[in-house]
Design an enzyme around this catalytic site. Structure first.
Site, mmCIF file in Angstrom:
data_model
loop_
_atom_site.group_PDB
_atom_site.id
_atom_site.type_symbol
_atom_site.label_atom_id
_atom_site.label_comp_id
_atom_site.label_asym_id
_atom_site.label_seq_id
_atom_site.Cartn_x
_atom_site.Cartn_y
_atom_site.Cartn_z
ATOM 1 N N GLY A 1 0.800 -1.041 0.004
ATOM 2 C CA GLY A 1 -0.110 -0.034 0.007
ATOM 3 C C GLY A 1 0.906 1.227 0.011
ATOM 4 C CG ASP A 2 3.753 4.357 1.519
ATOM 5 O OD1 ASP A 2 4.281 4.832 0.496
ATOM 6 O OD2 ASP A 2 3.185 5.082 2.418
ATOM 7 C CG ASP A 3 7.325 4.686 -1.068
ATOM 8 O OD1 ASP A 3 6.445 5.065 -2.424
ATOM 9 O OD2 ASP A 3 7.659 5.556 -0.654
ATOM 10 C CB SER B 1 3.413 -0.107 -4.796
ATOM 11 O OG SER B 1 2.927 0.756 -4.092
#
Length: 504
Positions: free
Chosen positions: A279-281, A312
């Site tokens: 959900g992020d880098d 992502s």
């Protein structure tokens, strides 16, 4: 007493993805070498009693930077793998006991098949935590199982809230020679309740990570599946000689701040053969936040990232920053597959950060369905407080991207430096980008940047002037590339207890 140790190079892990029309992917993890459980030990020891004798396990081999002389199962310390009984005290007791063997060849804790509910526990030096392929660590959802610790000194506060932070599920500080590995066993952070509290603003402290190792050296984290972390998954910080290898990291793509692997103020780190849905880098390279990171002054440098597959949709495959105030330098990334992600490589910084990002080398990246292939942001705010220095300008220079292909891309590049503090030394060469049917009208957006390009399609902005030669990529290996992985042998049926020390 004898042990079998042969120095072998790590066999590369194979990854493959099968694509469906809705951009769902099935991941097949194939270990080409038998990577099972644990330990090297004496064939026999004279015993005064049967107290402390381990339960028997099969013989097996596994790969690690160090082999161990003493081992035990979590069940020897009262562990119950029923998914409901808390094993926090069992883990703590096991590691406390096994820690006494550090100077006698080190120790290993084997987690057998089962579902092992647990709160946070701390590791020790010269120690291996090994998860059987059918072992699942379930992170407790009871906040009382998570101690609150001080903010990181290079951050000055928690990232979610002011003040302290919940300790990570697996934590260690001031360690030497620590290994967290398995035969693709699972660590499930059960993060949904944490995500909901974060979204509702109900958290008193910053969410815990799954694995955090601080102020340590000679660290290995490998051959595991990490699920649903409350926040970041793997966070080595203030550490050196770190290998992160063969991880499968999975979180819902809308889960908040579930970064995959975040090397932070680390030297000599190797990240390879990992598959991340986040959900992020997927990889976020960091080194401290504004004035706190400047004062702490510990850069991330000598970092290798290779053979990474990432999904992502709302973040970057590799992000440099945004907390980069201690500096980031000599990062080498190659053989990267990016799928359905916001950007391939992103530099995130702002006025007030200070520090630098320099000597960055990326080659051999394949990108499929991207918003931006390349993204640099000079206005990424998010300051820890109002005490940052408004004259602390970051320095971004010598950024090299080469030998890449991309398809179904909305915008080739969004390169936005800082007025009066341009990003310089940008080089892009041998790159082909196929634009999406509904691509942006402006394919390259370049402001406050300077650099060169060669053999790039579509043609870059004028600020990246044409040159004949390609971009650099260092060929001399970093020291972490020379670290050998050993083949270690675990022998079933061996004793454990204080009487062992008298016979070593």
């Amino acid at each position: 007493m004898h042990r079998i140790v042969t120095n072998l190079q790590v066999n590369q892990l194979s990854h493959s993805l099968t694509k469906t029309s809705t951009f769902h992917f099935k991941y097949y993890y194939i270990s080409l070498q038998a990577i099972h459980v644990i330990l090297v030990l004496a064939a026999t020891f004279p015993l005064r009693s049967t107290a402390g004798r381990l339960h028997s396990h099969d013989n097996f081999r596994y790969c690690a930077i160090s082999c161990r002389a003493i081992g035990a199962s979590l069940t020897d310390f009262g562990g119950v793998g029923d998914g409901t009984t808390s094993n926090t005290k069992a883990f703590q007791a096991a590691i406390s006991h096994l820690g006494q063997y550090a100077e006698y060849g080190g120790s290993m804790l084997f987690v057998p098949p089962g579902k092992w509910l647990t709160g946070s526990f701390n590791l020790t030096s010269h120690f291996t935590l090994f998860l059987h392929k059918d072992a699942v660590l379930l992170a407790s959802q009871e906040e009382s199982e998570w101690a609150v610790i001080e903010p990181l000194p290079s951050y000055g506060r928690g990232r979610d809230t002011e003040g302290g932070r919940y300790i990570s599920l697996i934590f260690g500080t001031n360690l030497t020679d620590v290994i967290i590995t398995g035969d693709n066993g699972t660590i499930d952070g059960q993060g949904e309740s944490w995500w909901n509290k974060f979204r509702k603003g109900e958290l008193q402290y910053t969410r815990p990570y799954l694995i955090e190792i601080m102020y340590s050296e000679n660290v290995q984290i490998s051959n595991l599946t990490l699920l649903n972390s409350p926040s970041w998954n793997v966070h080595p910080i203030y550490s050196s000689n770190v290998i992160v290898q063969g991880l499968t990291i999975l979180a819902p793509v809308k889960s908040p701040n579930t970064d995959g692997i975040n090397p932070d103020s680390c030297t000599n780190t190797r990240i390879e053969d990992c598959y991340i849905v986040s959900g992020d880098d997927c990889i976020a390279v960091k080194s401290g936040w504004d004035q706190y990171g400047i004062a702490f002054g510990m850069p991330t440098k000598q970092l290798v990232i290779r053979r990474l597959t990432c999904i992502s949709p709302d973040s970057a495959v590799i992000a440099l920053g945004s907390e980069m105030s201690g500096g980031i330098e000599d990062v080498r990334a190659e053989d990267i597959l990016a799928i359905n992600s916001e950007s391939g490589v992103r530099i995130k910084t702002a006025v007030g950060r200070g520090g630098y990002v320099k000597d960055i080398y990326v080659r051999g990246m394949t990108m499929k369905t991207m918003k931006w292939a390349f993204w640099m942001t000079g206005n990424y705010g998010s300051h820890p407080d109002n005490n940052y220095d408004p004259n602390a300008f970051p320095s971004i220079q010598n950024i090299n991207y080469r030998d890449m292909v991309a398809e179904n891309v909305t915008m080739a590049a969004r390169l936005e430096g800082i007025a009066g503090d341009p990003f310089t030394g940008i080089c892009i060469s041998n790159v082909t980008i196929e634009m999406a049917k509904k691509a942006k009208k402006v394919i390259w957006n370049c402001t406050d940047v300077e650099g060169v390009s060669s053999s790039v399609v579509p043609k870059p902005c004028d600020k990246l002037m044409d040159q004949e030669s390609g971009c650099d990529f260092p060929e001399v290996p970093l020291p972490i590339d020379n670290v050998e992985i050993q083949s270690c042998y675990y022998r079933r049926k061996f004793p454990l207890g204080d009487h062992v020390l008298k016979h070593l």
